[in-house]
Design a protein around this motif. Structure first.
Motif, PDB file in Angstrom:
ATOM      1  N   SER A 160       0.829  -1.207   0.000  1.00 31.10           N
ATOM      2  CA  SER A 160       0.000   0.000   0.000  1.00 31.10           C
ATOM      3  C   SER A 160       0.864   1.258   0.000  1.00 31.10           C
ATOM      4  O   SER A 160       0.566   2.231  -0.704  1.00 31.10           O
ATOM      5  CB  SER A 160      -0.927  -0.003   1.216  1.00 31.10           C
ATOM      6  OG  SER A 160      -1.797  -1.116   1.185  1.00 31.10           O
ATOM      7  N   LEU A 161       1.930   1.252   0.772  1.00 30.15           N
ATOM      8  CA  LEU A 161       2.825   2.404   0.814  1.00 30.15           C
ATOM      9  C   LEU A 161       3.546   2.588  -0.519  1.00 30.15           C
ATOM     10  O   LEU A 161       3.786   3.721  -0.956  1.00 30.15           O
ATOM     11  CB  LEU A 161       3.839   2.246   1.948  1.00 30.15           C
ATOM     12  CG  LEU A 161       3.275   2.368   3.367  1.00 30.15           C
ATOM     13  CD1 LEU A 161       4.351   2.087   4.392  1.00 30.15           C
ATOM     14  CD2 LEU A 161       2.678   3.761   3.594  1.00 30.15           C
ATOM     15  N   ALA A 162       3.887   1.482  -1.177  1.00 25.93           N
ATOM     16  CA  ALA A 162       4.523   1.569  -2.498  1.00 25.93           C
ATOM     17  C   ALA A 162       3.580   2.207  -3.513  1.00 25.93           C
ATOM     18  O   ALA A 162       3.996   3.015  -4.350  1.00 25.93           O
ATOM     19  CB  ALA A 162       4.951   0.181  -2.966  1.00 25.93           C
ATOM     20  N   VAL A 163       2.302   1.851  -3.426  1.00 27.43           N
ATOM     21  CA  VAL A 163       1.309   2.466  -4.312  1.00 27.43           C
ATOM     22  C   VAL A 163       1.174   3.956  -3.998  1.00 27.43           C
ATOM     23  O   VAL A 163       1.072   4.791  -4.905  1.00 27.43           O
ATOM     24  CB  VAL A 163      -0.057   1.764  -4.176  1.00 27.43           C
ATOM     25  CG1 VAL A 163      -1.125   2.493  -4.997  1.00 27.43           C
ATOM     26  CG2 VAL A 163       0.043   0.317  -4.643  1.00 27.43           C
ATOM     27  N   ALA A 164       1.177   4.301  -2.715  1.00 29.45           N
ATOM     28  CA  ALA A 164       1.063   5.703  -2.316  1.00 29.45           C
ATOM     29  C   ALA A 164       2.236   6.532  -2.836  1.00 29.45           C
ATOM     30  O   ALA A 164       2.056   7.651  -3.345  1.00 29.45           O
ATOM     31  CB  ALA A 164       0.975   5.817  -0.794  1.00 29.45           C
ATOM     32  N   VAL A 165       3.442   5.992  -2.725  1.00 27.93           N
ATOM     33  CA  VAL A 165       4.625   6.689  -3.237  1.00 27.93           C
ATOM     34  C   VAL A 165       4.530   6.859  -4.752  1.00 27.93           C
ATOM     35  O   VAL A 165       4.870   7.920  -5.299  1.00 27.93           O
ATOM     36  CB  VAL A 165       5.913   5.922  -2.858  1.00 27.93           C
ATOM     37  CG1 VAL A 165       7.123   6.510  -3.577  1.00 27.93           C
ATOM     38  CG2 VAL A 165       6.130   5.959  -1.358  1.00 27.93           C
ATOM     39  N   TRP A 170      -6.443  -5.872   0.586  1.00 26.10           N
ATOM     40  CA  TRP A 170      -7.428  -5.232  -0.294  1.00 26.10           C
ATOM     41  C   TRP A 170      -7.180  -3.730  -0.466  1.00 26.10           C
ATOM     42  O   TRP A 170      -7.678  -3.130  -1.411  1.00 26.10           O
ATOM     43  CB  TRP A 170      -8.836  -5.448   0.271  1.00 26.10           C
ATOM     44  CG  TRP A 170      -8.974  -4.933   1.682  1.00 26.10           C
ATOM     45  CD1 TRP A 170      -9.249  -3.659   2.085  1.00 26.10           C
ATOM     46  CD2 TRP A 170      -8.795  -5.687   2.877  1.00 26.10           C
ATOM     47  NE1 TRP A 170      -9.259  -3.565   3.455  1.00 26.10           N
ATOM     48  CE2 TRP A 170      -8.983  -4.799   3.971  1.00 26.10           C
ATOM     49  CE3 TRP A 170      -8.501  -7.025   3.148  1.00 26.10           C
ATOM     50  CZ2 TRP A 170      -8.880  -5.217   5.297  1.00 26.10           C
ATOM     51  CZ3 TRP A 170      -8.396  -7.430   4.463  1.00 26.10           C
ATOM     52  CH2 TRP A 170      -8.587  -6.541   5.512  1.00 26.10           C
ATOM     53  N   THR A 171      -6.407  -3.137   0.435  1.00 32.03           N
ATOM     54  CA  THR A 171      -6.203  -1.684   0.379  1.00 32.03           C
ATOM     55  C   THR A 171      -5.575  -1.262  -0.933  1.00 32.03           C
ATOM     56  O   THR A 171      -5.991  -0.265  -1.549  1.00 32.03           O
ATOM     57  CB  THR A 171      -5.318  -1.218   1.555  1.00 32.03           C
ATOM     58  OG1 THR A 171      -5.964  -1.533   2.788  1.00 32.03           O
ATOM     59  CG2 THR A 171      -5.077   0.280   1.483  1.00 32.03           C
ATOM     60  N   ALA A 172      -4.558  -1.982  -1.392  1.00 33.07           N
ATOM     61  CA  ALA A 172      -3.884  -1.621  -2.640  1.00 33.07           C
ATOM     62  C   ALA A 172      -4.849  -1.678  -3.815  1.00 33.07           C
ATOM     63  O   ALA A 172      -4.771  -0.856  -4.740  1.00 33.07           O
ATOM     64  CB  ALA A 172      -2.691  -2.544  -2.881  1.00 33.07           C
ATOM     65  N   PHE A 173      -5.781  -2.639  -3.794  1.00 30.52           N
ATOM     66  CA  PHE A 173      -6.766  -2.733  -4.870  1.00 30.52           C
ATOM     67  C   PHE A 173      -7.731  -1.550  -4.824  1.00 30.52           C
ATOM     68  O   PHE A 173      -8.140  -1.035  -5.867  1.00 30.52           O
ATOM     69  CB  PHE A 173      -7.521  -4.059  -4.783  1.00 30.52           C
ATOM     70  CG  PHE A 173      -6.745  -5.227  -5.290  1.00 30.52           C
ATOM     71  CD1 PHE A 173      -6.871  -5.646  -6.604  1.00 30.52           C
ATOM     72  CD2 PHE A 173      -5.871  -5.914  -4.461  1.00 30.52           C
ATOM     73  CE1 PHE A 173      -6.145  -6.727  -7.081  1.00 30.52           C
ATOM     74  CE2 PHE A 173      -5.136  -6.990  -4.919  1.00 30.52           C
ATOM     75  CZ  PHE A 173      -5.267  -7.397  -6.233  1.00 30.52           C
ATOM     76  N   GLN A 174      -8.119  -1.131  -3.632  1.00 29.92           N
ATOM     77  CA  GLN A 174      -8.952   0.058  -3.511  1.00 29.92           C
ATOM     78  C   GLN A 174      -8.216   1.291  -4.015  1.00 29.92           C
ATOM     79  O   GLN A 174      -8.793   2.147  -4.696  1.00 29.92           O
ATOM     80  CB  GLN A 174      -9.367   0.256  -2.052  1.00 29.92           C
ATOM     81  CG  GLN A 174     -10.360  -0.769  -1.540  1.00 29.92           C
ATOM     82  CD  GLN A 174     -10.690  -0.551  -0.071  1.00 29.92           C
ATOM     83  OE1 GLN A 174      -9.805  -0.281   0.746  1.00 29.92           O
ATOM     84  NE2 GLN A 174     -11.961  -0.674   0.276  1.00 29.92           N
ATOM     85  N   MET A 175      -6.941   1.388  -3.678  1.00 30.72           N
ATOM     86  CA  MET A 175      -6.137   2.516  -4.136  1.00 30.72           C
ATOM     87  C   MET A 175      -6.053   2.542  -5.661  1.00 30.72           C
ATOM     88  O   MET A 175      -6.173   3.598  -6.289  1.00 30.72           O
ATOM     89  CB  MET A 175      -4.729   2.439  -3.534  1.00 30.72           C
ATOM     90  CG  MET A 175      -4.693   2.560  -2.015  1.00 30.72           C
ATOM     91  SD  MET A 175      -3.057   2.257  -1.313  1.00 30.72           S
ATOM     92  CE  MET A 175      -2.232   3.787  -1.787  1.00 30.72           C
TER      93      MET A 175
END
Length: 228
Positions: free
Chosen positions: A42-47, A125-130
């Motif tokens: 999730s943090l990688a997606v955020a970055v 699931w957070t990364a998929f929501q992102m």
């Protein structure tokens, strides 16, 4: 504030991040990483989303001003998740993208997911929501000229965004259940999720109908006043 001066580099980032990097991080993270390490994905997606956002502006001052507005929209999305049944996150993400661009839309959608999930629960699931909310915002920005000219098209896009969100999240459902992708299970998941998919679509249409005019007017004023 990171400033990417090369236009060629910015264009490459605009393509690579939403269509290659983030989907790969999300899928590989779900398949190859232990569930306890989901926050790393999730943090990688955020970055990645922040990098994409940085590619969307050429002047440091303009990017800083956009970041302030984005922060406000993310806060509104966070608060919106507390509304029962119908959620305004996708609608607010779309509205942001229409007036501030695809990169801002992707950032609002992705950050809204990871930040609100610190309250509602982090997980694989957070990364998929992102990814889902990010892409909804990104494509809204690409189609901004047409969507701003027609309220009917905007509402249709909102409904389609609800379907897209469900389709992306059901990929996670299958990967979680089957430890791999299976088209038959995916189709079954889509059918099972029809009530939720309808609620996503209805929610987007409702909130776009109610919020697009007032929010759009204010964002347009801010763009003109501060040169965003």
């Amino acid at each position: 504030m990171l400033l990417i001066k090369s236009k060629k580099m910015r264009d490459m980032i605009r393509i690579a991040v939403p269509f290659i990097a983030v989907p790969m991080i999300t899928i590989v993270g779900a398949v190859a990483f232990d569930e306890k390490k989901h926050i790393i994905i999730s943090l990688a997606v955020a970055v990645s989303a922040l990098l994409l956002f940085a590619a969307g502006f050429e002047k440091k001052s303009t990017g800083t001003r956009r970041m302030v507005i984005v922060a406000v929209m993310v806060a509104l999305c966070f608060a919106g998740r507390f509304i029962p049944f119908l959620k305004p996150i996708a609608a607010l993400t779309i509205i942001t993208a229409l007036y501030l661009g695809s990169e801002a839309g992707f950032l609002v959608g992705s950050l809204s997911a990871i930040l609100s999930n610190f309250y509602f629960g982090q997980g694989p699931w957070t990364a998929f929501q992102m990814l889902a909310w990010g892409l909804i915002g990104f494509f809204a920005g690409l189609l901004a000229d047409r969507l701003l000219k027609s309220r009917v098209l905007l509402l249709i896009y909102g409904a389609a965004a609800g379907l897209a969100y469900s389709f992306i999240m059901d990929i996670w459902t299958v990967l979680w259940y089957n430890q791999g992708f299976d088209i038959n299970l995916y189709l079954a998941a889509l059918v099972t999720a029809i009530p939720y998919t309808v609620s996503y679509a209805v929610s987007n249409v409702l909130f776009l109908y109610l919020l697009a005019p007032p929010f759009g007017e204010k964002l347009q004023r801010i763009k003109i006043k501060y040169g965003v």
